[in-house]
Motif scaffolding. Structure first.
Motif, PDB file in Angstrom:
ATOM      1  N   PHE A  87       0.856  -1.186   0.000  1.00  0.00           N
ATOM      2  CA  PHE A  87       0.000   0.000   0.000  1.00  0.00           C
ATOM      3  C   PHE A  87       0.895   1.240   0.000  1.00  0.00           C
ATOM      4  O   PHE A  87       0.875   2.063   0.911  1.00  0.00           O
ATOM      5  CB  PHE A  87      -0.958   0.002   1.192  1.00  0.00           C
ATOM      6  N   LYS A  88       1.717   1.307  -1.069  1.00  0.00           N
ATOM      7  CA  LYS A  88       2.615   2.441  -1.274  1.00  0.00           C
ATOM      8  C   LYS A  88       2.320   3.074  -2.627  1.00  0.00           C
ATOM      9  O   LYS A  88       1.789   2.431  -3.536  1.00  0.00           O
ATOM     10  CB  LYS A  88       4.079   1.986  -1.232  1.00  0.00           C
ATOM     11  N   PHE A  89       2.703   4.331  -2.746  1.00  0.00           N
ATOM     12  CA  PHE A  89       2.587   5.069  -3.992  1.00  0.00           C
ATOM     13  C   PHE A  89       3.988   5.522  -4.401  1.00  0.00           C
ATOM     14  O   PHE A  89       4.877   5.645  -3.556  1.00  0.00           O
ATOM     15  CB  PHE A  89       1.661   6.274  -3.814  1.00  0.00           C
ATOM     16  N   CYS A  90       4.169   5.747  -5.695  1.00  0.00           N
ATOM     17  CA  CYS A  90       5.518   6.110  -6.130  1.00  0.00           C
ATOM     18  C   CYS A  90       5.519   7.352  -7.013  1.00  0.00           C
ATOM     19  O   CYS A  90       4.520   7.677  -7.677  1.00  0.00           O
ATOM     20  CB  CYS A  90       6.183   4.941  -6.857  1.00  0.00           C
ATOM     21  N   PHE A  91       6.644   8.039  -6.999  1.00  0.00           N
ATOM     22  CA  PHE A  91       6.973   9.095  -7.944  1.00  0.00           C
ATOM     23  C   PHE A  91       8.144   8.571  -8.780  1.00  0.00           C
ATOM     24  O   PHE A  91       9.040   7.918  -8.255  1.00  0.00           O
ATOM     25  CB  PHE A  91       7.408  10.372  -7.219  1.00  0.00           C
ATOM     26  N   PHE A  92       8.154   8.906 -10.059  1.00  0.00           N
ATOM     27  CA  PHE A  92       9.185   8.375 -10.939  1.00  0.00           C
ATOM     28  C   PHE A  92       9.584   9.440 -11.951  1.00  0.00           C
ATOM     29  O   PHE A  92       8.715  10.067 -12.568  1.00  0.00           O
ATOM     30  CB  PHE A  92       8.654   7.128 -11.655  1.00  0.00           C
ATOM     31  N   GLY A  93      10.876   9.674 -12.097  1.00  0.00           N
ATOM     32  CA  GLY A  93      11.307  10.639 -13.095  1.00  0.00           C
ATOM     33  C   GLY A  93      12.754  11.039 -12.919  1.00  0.00           C
ATOM     34  O   GLY A  93      13.447  10.581 -12.008  1.00  0.00           O
ATOM     35  N   GLN A 118       0.505   1.134  -5.525  1.00  0.00           N
ATOM     36  CA  GLN A 118      -0.919   1.342  -5.767  1.00  0.00           C
ATOM     37  C   GLN A 118      -1.152   2.247  -6.974  1.00  0.00           C
ATOM     38  O   GLN A 118      -2.077   2.034  -7.757  1.00  0.00           O
ATOM     39  CB  GLN A 118      -1.571   1.979  -4.534  1.00  0.00           C
ATOM     40  N   ALA A 119      -0.315   3.268  -7.113  1.00  0.00           N
ATOM     41  CA  ALA A 119      -0.449   4.204  -8.227  1.00  0.00           C
ATOM     42  C   ALA A 119       0.835   5.006  -8.363  1.00  0.00           C
ATOM     43  O   ALA A 119       1.611   5.140  -7.413  1.00  0.00           O
ATOM     44  CB  ALA A 119      -1.634   5.146  -8.014  1.00  0.00           C
ATOM     45  N   PRO A 178      -2.097   2.305 -12.221  1.00  0.00           N
ATOM     46  CA  PRO A 178      -2.816   3.545 -12.567  1.00  0.00           C
ATOM     47  C   PRO A 178      -2.015   4.780 -12.173  1.00  0.00           C
ATOM     48  O   PRO A 178      -1.033   4.698 -11.430  1.00  0.00           O
ATOM     49  CB  PRO A 178      -4.110   3.438 -11.757  1.00  0.00           C
ATOM     50  N   VAL A 179      -2.450   5.938 -12.673  1.00  0.00           N
ATOM     51  CA  VAL A 179      -1.719   7.181 -12.469  1.00  0.00           C
ATOM     52  C   VAL A 179      -2.656   8.247 -11.905  1.00  0.00           C
ATOM     53  O   VAL A 179      -3.754   8.455 -12.424  1.00  0.00           O
ATOM     54  CB  VAL A 179      -1.105   7.687 -13.790  1.00  0.00           C
TER      55      VAL A 179
END
Length: 369
Positions: free
Chosen positions: A204-210, A276-277, A301-302
């Motif tokens: 149940f984690k969310f990520c940022f990518f870039g 999760q997204a 999903p985003v």
């Protein structure tokens, strides 16, 4: 075998989406063509190309060289002169006739195209620069706006083939400049293709990518940390993936147990698949956001802004969660139910059906008929 001279504004490598596209395209082209490469330096970025690609020149970038170029072309917008060098121009004028195709990668190197007439010229528009600048906060107070529009039109008109990543950019080029272009797809990493959800454990984690050295990415992440993160449930956890995060932001989040900086990962896609997204708070920039494409390809999903989603067709209901303001992100994240493996597989399968392989080889063949 026909020869291609590939001129790119940045070292081809895996560190950013645009540079990775250059790297993958060079690999693809070198299967059927003799490819010579000229690239410009960028701090802390090394080149990564296969042995079939002949690295012809590395051109260093400095503040002095940028100023020198603009002094000689004050009637052109300075953005398009950042990579201009007289020595390189003379080399291209002398040698262009030896190549079937001249491929210009990123708008910063398009300036050479109008001077060359002996080869087929291909310009790859990663962004429409007028739109990119138009999203800057003080755009309408900038006296160089007309110069920007004139310069981009002048340079793009010199192309034999204009390429973009989306129908949205294709329409922008037509509406702004009356120019036709062709769309091509990004390359999807083999690491994405081999994501197997029978072996993935969802968290149940969310990520940022870039690439966090890019201003539009860094500003969006900073904004999220300041305006959204303090208002979220304590159980929500976030991971930041990718190189180049500013030291000030690292210091800002280091004592926050809900958000963690992972840095550059050789394989970020497993982490994205476990999430999760993907969170994409992007308010500036232009062009298709590759991280959004890759997240959908993985099945994740985003949550993002209109800018994050532009140029991308809807692939699957629920795969896009539009959030343009802080209150939107806060509301959606605080109410979001855990995603299931089946939903992720549905997003992944729908993307696979809609995705088409990169067709640039076919376009090159058509240019010679």
């Amino acid at each position: 075998m026909n020869r291609i001279l590939f001129i790119t504004a940045f070292p081809p490598n895996k560190l950013t989406a645009g540079q990775n596209y250059s790297k993958e395209l060079l690999s693809l082209l070198s299967e059927d063509y003799n490819v010579d490469l000229i690239f410009f330096s960028y701090p802390n970025h090394e080149i990564e190309v296969n042995s079939k690609v002949n690295v012809l020149k590395k051109v260093n970038v400095s503040t002095v060289s940028k100023i020198y170029s603009w002094i000689h072309f004050p009637f052109l917008h300075p953005f398009f002169l950042l990579r201009f060098r007289f020595r390189l121009l003379f080399f291209l004028i002398k040698n262009a006739k030896n190549y079937k195709f001249l491929y210009f990668d990123f708008s910063q190197v398009f300036i050479y195209s109008p001077f060359l007439t002996k080869s087929v010229k291909i310009l790859m528009c990663h962004d429409v620069i007028y739109q990119k600048f138009k999203r800057n906060r003080f755009f309408y107070f900038n006296p160089f706006n007309s110069l920007l529009l004139f310069t981009e039109r002048y340079i793009l008109k010199s192309a034999d083939l204009l390429l973009t990543f989306s129908k949205k950019d294709q329409l922008l080029l037509k509406d702004n400049y009356g120019l036709n272009s062709s769309t091509i797809n990004f390359f999807i990493s083999d690491k994405i293709k081999f994501i197997d959800y029978s072996k993935i454990t969802l968290s149940f984690k969310f990520c940022f990518f870039g690439a966090w050295n890019r201003p539009e990415n860094a500003k969006g992440l900073n904004w999220f940390v300041d305006h959204v993160l303090p208002h979220l449930k304590h159980e929500l956890k976030f991971e930041i993936i990718g190189p180049g995060l500013d030291g000030a932001l690292i210091s800002k989040i280091k004592d926050n147990k809900n958000i963690k900086y992972l840095g550059f990962l050789e394989d970020p896609y497993v982490k994205i698949a476990e999430s999760q997204a993907l969170i994409a708070p992007i308010f500036q920039g232009a062009g298709v956001k590759v991280k959004v494409i890759e997240s959908l390809a993985v099945g994740t999903p985003v949550l993002g802004t209109e800018v994050a989603f532009e140029g991308i067709d809807n692939f699957y209901e629920g795969s896009f969660l539009l959030c343009n303001e802080a209150k939107d992100f806060i509301s959606v994240l605080n109410k979001l139910e855990p995603i299931s493996i089946d939903t992720k597989r549905d997003i992944q399968k729908t993307f696979e059906k809609s995705y088409q392989e990169n067709k640039i080889k076919d376009l090159l063949v058509s240019l010679t008929k």
